[in-house]
Design an enzyme around this catalytic site. Structure first.
Site, PDB file in Angstrom:
ATOM      1  CE  LYS A 104     -34.494  15.335 -88.880  1.00  0.00           C
ATOM      2  NZ  LYS A 104     -34.180  15.781 -87.503  1.00  0.00           N
ATOM      3  CE1 TYR A 153     -37.226  13.448 -90.307  1.00  0.00           C
ATOM      4  CE2 TYR A 153     -36.029  12.209 -91.981  1.00  0.00           C
ATOM      5  CZ  TYR A 153     -36.225  12.548 -90.652  1.00  0.00           C
ATOM      6  OH  TYR A 153     -35.433  11.994 -89.677  1.00  0.00           O
ATOM      7  CB  ALA A 208     -36.507  20.093 -97.639  1.00  0.00           C
ATOM      8  CB  SER A 264     -40.268  12.101 -73.721  1.00  0.00           C
ATOM      9  OG  SER A 264     -40.511  12.529 -75.047  1.00  0.00           O
ATOM     10  NE  ARG A 265     -42.499   9.617 -77.910  1.00  0.00           N
ATOM     11  CZ  ARG A 265     -42.470   9.643 -79.235  1.00  0.00           C
ATOM     12  NH1 ARG A 265     -42.102   8.567 -79.911  1.00  0.00           N
ATOM     13  NH2 ARG A 265     -42.809  10.725 -79.905  1.00  0.00           N
ATOM     14  CB  VAL A 288     -38.461  22.154 -80.135  1.00  0.00           C
ATOM     15  CG1 VAL A 288     -37.882  21.255 -79.075  1.00  0.00           C
ATOM     16  CG2 VAL A 288     -39.043  21.393 -81.297  1.00  0.00           C
TER      17      VAL A 288
HETATM   18  P1  NAP Z   1     -39.058   9.390 -81.701  1.00  0.00           P
HETATM   19  O1  NAP Z   1     -38.781   8.121 -81.012  1.00  0.00           O
HETATM   20  O2  NAP Z   1     -40.297   9.561 -82.500  1.00  0.00           O
HETATM   21  O3  NAP Z   1     -38.974  10.576 -80.590  1.00  0.00           O
HETATM   22  C1  NAP Z   1     -39.172  11.896 -80.997  1.00  0.00           C
HETATM   23  C2  NAP Z   1     -38.908  12.813 -79.821  1.00  0.00           C
HETATM   24  O4  NAP Z   1     -39.073  14.170 -80.281  1.00  0.00           O
HETATM   25  C3  NAP Z   1     -39.894  12.612 -78.679  1.00  0.00           C
HETATM   26  O5  NAP Z   1     -39.202  12.744 -77.454  1.00  0.00           O
HETATM   27  C4  NAP Z   1     -40.883  13.753 -78.866  1.00  0.00           C
HETATM   28  O6  NAP Z   1     -41.438  14.250 -77.663  1.00  0.00           O
HETATM   29  C5  NAP Z   1     -39.995  14.843 -79.445  1.00  0.00           C
HETATM   30  N1  NAP Z   1     -40.767  15.832 -80.189  1.00  0.00           N
HETATM   31  C6  NAP Z   1     -41.480  15.643 -81.324  1.00  0.00           C
HETATM   32  N2  NAP Z   1     -42.089  16.794 -81.679  1.00  0.00           N
HETATM   33  C7  NAP Z   1     -41.755  17.715 -80.740  1.00  0.00           C
HETATM   34  C8  NAP Z   1     -42.061  19.096 -80.538  1.00  0.00           C
HETATM   35  N3  NAP Z   1     -42.869  19.762 -81.384  1.00  0.00           N
HETATM   36  N4  NAP Z   1     -41.529  19.726 -79.458  1.00  0.00           N
HETATM   37  C9  NAP Z   1     -40.741  19.054 -78.586  1.00  0.00           C
HETATM   38  N5  NAP Z   1     -40.405  17.764 -78.716  1.00  0.00           N
HETATM   39  C10 NAP Z   1     -40.919  17.109 -79.779  1.00  0.00           C
HETATM   40  O7  NAP Z   1     -37.874   9.764 -82.700  1.00  0.00           O
HETATM   41  P2  NAP Z   1     -36.341   9.314 -82.744  1.00  0.00           P
HETATM   42  O8  NAP Z   1     -36.235   8.214 -83.717  1.00  0.00           O
HETATM   43  O9  NAP Z   1     -35.784   9.180 -81.392  1.00  0.00           O
HETATM   44  O10 NAP Z   1     -35.725  10.600 -83.478  1.00  0.00           O
HETATM   45  C11 NAP Z   1     -34.934  11.562 -82.806  1.00  0.00           C
HETATM   46  C12 NAP Z   1     -34.247  12.420 -83.859  1.00  0.00           C
HETATM   47  O11 NAP Z   1     -33.449  11.577 -84.707  1.00  0.00           O
HETATM   48  C13 NAP Z   1     -35.212  13.142 -84.783  1.00  0.00           C
HETATM   49  O12 NAP Z   1     -34.716  14.433 -85.072  1.00  0.00           O
HETATM   50  C14 NAP Z   1     -35.202  12.288 -86.041  1.00  0.00           C
HETATM   51  O13 NAP Z   1     -35.559  13.015 -87.187  1.00  0.00           O
HETATM   52  C15 NAP Z   1     -33.771  11.832 -86.058  1.00  0.00           C
HETATM   53  N6  NAP Z   1     -33.569  10.610 -86.854  1.00  0.00           N
HETATM   54  C16 NAP Z   1     -34.175   9.446 -86.523  1.00  0.00           C
HETATM   55  C17 NAP Z   1     -33.960   8.326 -87.315  1.00  0.00           C
HETATM   56  C18 NAP Z   1     -34.610   6.998 -87.031  1.00  0.00           C
HETATM   57  O14 NAP Z   1     -34.490   6.100 -87.885  1.00  0.00           O
HETATM   58  N7  NAP Z   1     -35.266   6.806 -85.891  1.00  0.00           N
HETATM   59  C19 NAP Z   1     -33.141   8.409 -88.442  1.00  0.00           C
HETATM   60  C20 NAP Z   1     -32.548   9.612 -88.748  1.00  0.00           C
HETATM   61  C21 NAP Z   1     -32.766  10.711 -87.940  1.00  0.00           C
HETATM   62  P3  NAP Z   1     -42.892  13.779 -77.069  1.00  0.00           P
HETATM   63  O15 NAP Z   1     -43.006  12.302 -77.288  1.00  0.00           O
HETATM   64  O16 NAP Z   1     -42.776  14.180 -75.620  1.00  0.00           O
HETATM   65  O17 NAP Z   1     -43.939  14.574 -77.785  1.00  0.00           O
END
Ligand code: NAP
Length: 239
Positions: free
Chosen positions: A151, A147, A149, A11-12, A56
């Site tokens: 990841k 977080y 741990a 979604s995001r 999830v």
């Molecule tokens: P984000 O913009 O906060 O989006 C998070 C997404 O995960 C949303 O679509 C949200 O869905 C979904 N989500 C959260 N909890 C959920 C649950 N319990 N069940 C189902 N869906 C769930 O985050 P992002 O930055 O795109 O991050 C995506 C991935 O990349 C994550 O695994 C994050 O740890 C990893 N990551 C991000 C960064 C960074 O700097 N942004 C860096 C390293 C790793 P809803 O909004 O519909 O609830």
């Protein structure tokens, strides 16, 4: 034949960008979201994907979604385990509830969807599983022990599963993003973001499309000799 990709957290942020990029590349997208229904509806309008809502960590829901997603072609070619949460807290302030929630979403969520989708891939003797970890899972972040741990667990999961699925033609890889400009970092001030960009050898913050492009590369049929790998997409922030 049209390929199907199932993406969690679509979604995001990174998941949404993956959905748009894979759709442009000709994939049918099964997009999983949790709370952001309006954003998911907008994505559906934009790219014509199927959308499914669940937490999830709900294994029964994951199985049901996998079943529905596989109906179209009988296959799920690519799974992107992207849904995740982050949280900043001193280790001494991390409660049991915070710990369990972090692992439920970031680790159990990877288990539940992989467990649900794998039988379809094994049946076809083909699949691409792409897990989204973090550079903090590689090197650890202060005030993010739970977080980091969680990841790191995704990295261990990737390496171990890759050893089981190779004979079935299924690759399992992990992308470890650096700092990416999404809602997850919306709490950081522009000054902090500028400092992080300056600390990055490539001198910028990452974008969701940096990650989506890497996922497309790993999903390619020709990427069939790459498995069990952790691909850092971090501009050189950690090496
Ligand atoms: P984000 O913009 O906060 O989006 C998070 C997404 O995960 C949303 O679509 C949200 O869905 C979904 N989500 C959260 N909890 C959920 C649950 N319990 N069940 C189902 N869906 C769930 O985050 P992002 O930055 O795109 O991050 C995506 C991935 O990349 C994550 O695994 C994050 O740890 C990893 N990551 C991000 C960064 C960074 O700097 N942004 C860096 C390293 C790793 P809803 O909004 O519909 O609830």
């Amino acid at each position: 034949m049209e390929k199907t990709v199932l993406i969690t957290g679509a979604s995001r942020g990174i998941g949404r960008e993956c959905a748009v990029s894979f759709s442009k590349a000709g994939y049918h997208v099964a997009a999983v979201y949790n709370k952001s229904r309006e954003a998911a509806e907008r994505l559906k309008e934009e790219i014509g994907c199927d959308i499914y809502s669940c937490d999830v960590s709900d294994c029964a829901a994951a199985e049901d979604i996998a079943r529905q997603a596989a109906k179209r072609t009988g296959r799920i070619d690519v799974l992107i385990n992207n849904a995740g949460i982050a949280e900043q807290a001193l280790f001494s302030d991390i409660t049991e509830k915070m710990w369990d929630n972090m692992f439920n979403v970031n680790v159990k969520g990877v288990y539940s969807f992989t467990h649900a989708v794998l039988p379809y891939m094994i049946h076809e003797k083909y699949g691409r599983i792409i897990n989204i970890s973090s550079m903090w899972g590689q090197v650890g972040a202060s005030c993010e022990v739970h977080y980091s741990a969680a990841k790191a667990a995704v990295i261990g999961f990737t390496k171990a599963l890759a050893k089981e699925t190779g004979l079935s033609g299924i690759t399992v890889n992990c992308i470890a993003p650096g700092v990416i400009d999404t809602d997850m970092n919306a709490h950081l001030s522009p000054e902090i973001m500028a400092e992080l960009a300056e600390e990055t050898p490539m001198n910028r913050i990452g974008t969701a499309s940096d990650i989506a492009r890497t996922a497309l590369f790993l999903a390619d049929e020709k990427a069939d000799f790459i498995t069990g790998q952790i691909i850092g997409v971090n501009g050189g922030f950690i090496i």
